[in-house]
Write a protein that holds these residues in place. Structure first.
Motif, PDB file in Angstrom:
ATOM      1  N   UNK A  14       0.817  -1.198   0.000  1.00  0.00           N
ATOM      2  CA  UNK A  14       0.000   0.000   0.000  1.00  0.00           C
ATOM      3  C   UNK A  14       0.862   1.263   0.000  1.00  0.00           C
ATOM      4  N   UNK A  15       2.026   1.195   0.613  1.00  0.00           N
ATOM      5  CA  UNK A  15       2.880   2.364   0.740  1.00  0.00           C
ATOM      6  C   UNK A  15       3.975   2.399  -0.317  1.00  0.00           C
ATOM      7  N   UNK A  16       3.943   1.495  -1.255  1.00  0.00           N
ATOM      8  CA  UNK A  16       5.062   1.303  -2.172  1.00  0.00           C
ATOM      9  C   UNK A  16       5.324   2.474  -3.104  1.00  0.00           C
ATOM     10  N   UNK A  17       4.307   3.011  -3.725  1.00  0.00           N
ATOM     11  CA  UNK A  17       4.579   3.978  -4.778  1.00  0.00           C
ATOM     12  C   UNK A  17       3.345   4.812  -5.091  1.00  0.00           C
ATOM     13  N   UNK A  18       3.411   5.422  -6.239  1.00  0.00           N
ATOM     14  CA  UNK A  18       2.320   6.248  -6.740  1.00  0.00           C
ATOM     15  C   UNK A  18       1.134   5.364  -7.117  1.00  0.00           C
ATOM     16  N   UNK A  19      -0.072   5.879  -6.927  1.00  0.00           N
ATOM     17  CA  UNK A  19      -1.292   5.155  -7.318  1.00  0.00           C
ATOM     18  C   UNK A  19      -1.528   5.357  -8.811  1.00  0.00           C
ATOM     19  N   UNK A  20      -1.135   4.394  -9.605  1.00  0.00           N
ATOM     20  CA  UNK A  20      -1.274   4.484 -11.059  1.00  0.00           C
ATOM     21  C   UNK A  20      -2.637   3.970 -11.484  1.00  0.00           C
ATOM     22  N   UNK A  21      -3.339   4.740 -12.279  1.00  0.00           N
ATOM     23  CA  UNK A  21      -4.606   4.294 -12.861  1.00  0.00           C
ATOM     24  C   UNK A  21      -4.315   3.187 -13.879  1.00  0.00           C
ATOM     25  N   UNK A  22      -5.276   2.306 -14.069  1.00  0.00           N
ATOM     26  CA  UNK A  22      -5.109   1.172 -14.989  1.00  0.00           C
ATOM     27  C   UNK A  22      -5.577   1.487 -16.411  1.00  0.00           C
ATOM     28  N   UNK A  23      -6.419   2.517 -16.558  1.00  0.00           N
ATOM     29  CA  UNK A  23      -7.009   2.845 -17.856  1.00  0.00           C
ATOM     30  C   UNK A  23      -6.903   4.354 -18.082  1.00  0.00           C
ATOM     31  N   UNK A  24      -6.368   4.746 -19.232  1.00  0.00           N
ATOM     32  CA  UNK A  24      -6.135   6.175 -19.483  1.00  0.00           C
ATOM     33  C   UNK A  24      -7.437   6.968 -19.573  1.00  0.00           C
ATOM     34  N   UNK A  25      -8.437   6.428 -20.231  1.00  0.00           N
ATOM     35  CA  UNK A  25      -9.725   7.142 -20.317  1.00  0.00           C
ATOM     36  C   UNK A  25     -10.334   7.335 -18.934  1.00  0.00           C
ATOM     37  N   UNK A  26     -10.194   6.340 -18.082  1.00  0.00           N
ATOM     38  CA  UNK A  26     -10.684   6.460 -16.711  1.00  0.00           C
ATOM     39  C   UNK A  26      -9.877   7.511 -15.944  1.00  0.00           C
ATOM     40  N   UNK A  27      -8.578   7.587 -16.212  1.00  0.00           N
ATOM     41  CA  UNK A  27      -7.740   8.610 -15.577  1.00  0.00           C
ATOM     42  C   UNK A  27      -8.214  10.007 -15.971  1.00  0.00           C
TER      43      UNK A  27
END
Length: 128
Positions: A16-29
């Motif tokens: 949970x503390x590892x890194x940035x929260x990356x979205x999985x889908x660009x359109x959703x981002x």
């Protein structure tokens, strides 16, 4: 049983503390960025790129950076081989970093691995 639960809890915290929260889908981002009125932070990288891996392992895991990015941006990663990278985000070299309010028009960009302090300066300037 207690040992198992302790290991599970520690694993959860570290993931949970590892890194940035990356979205999985660009359109959703893009959709999330509009809903939350936040800029989009985009990284274009490759799993074989030493500077990309340096950023992921040594910069994005720093508490100050990951907390600032997760609070102020919607983040997304493109692999360099992805055919759907927006035209404004296509130029030579990786890692590449882009900042956009709508996912299409870029208001700030840079290329290359950065030390944590220089990356922090970049993201603060790119918050808008």
């Amino acid at each position: 049983m207690i040992r198992f639960l302790a290991i599970l809890f520690i694993t959860f915290l570290s993931l949970n503390a590892a890194s940035i929260n990356w979205e999985k889908d660009y359109e959703n981002a893009i959709k999330k960025a509009k809903e939350q009125n936040k800029p989009i932070f985009v990284m274009v990288s490759s799993p074989t790129c030493p500077e990309c891996n340096y950023m992921k392992k040594h910069v994005f895991t720093k508490d100050e950076i990951k907390n600032f990015v997760n609070k102020n941006f919607i983040s997304y990663q493109f692999d360099i081989s992805d055919k759907n990278i927006p035209a404004q985000m296509q130029f030579w070299g990786i890692p590449r970093f882009y900042f956009s309010m709508d996912g299409k028009n870029v208001h700030n960009k840079t290329m290359g691995g950065l030390k944590a302090d220089k990356f922090m300066t970049l993201i603060k300037k790119s918050k808008k």
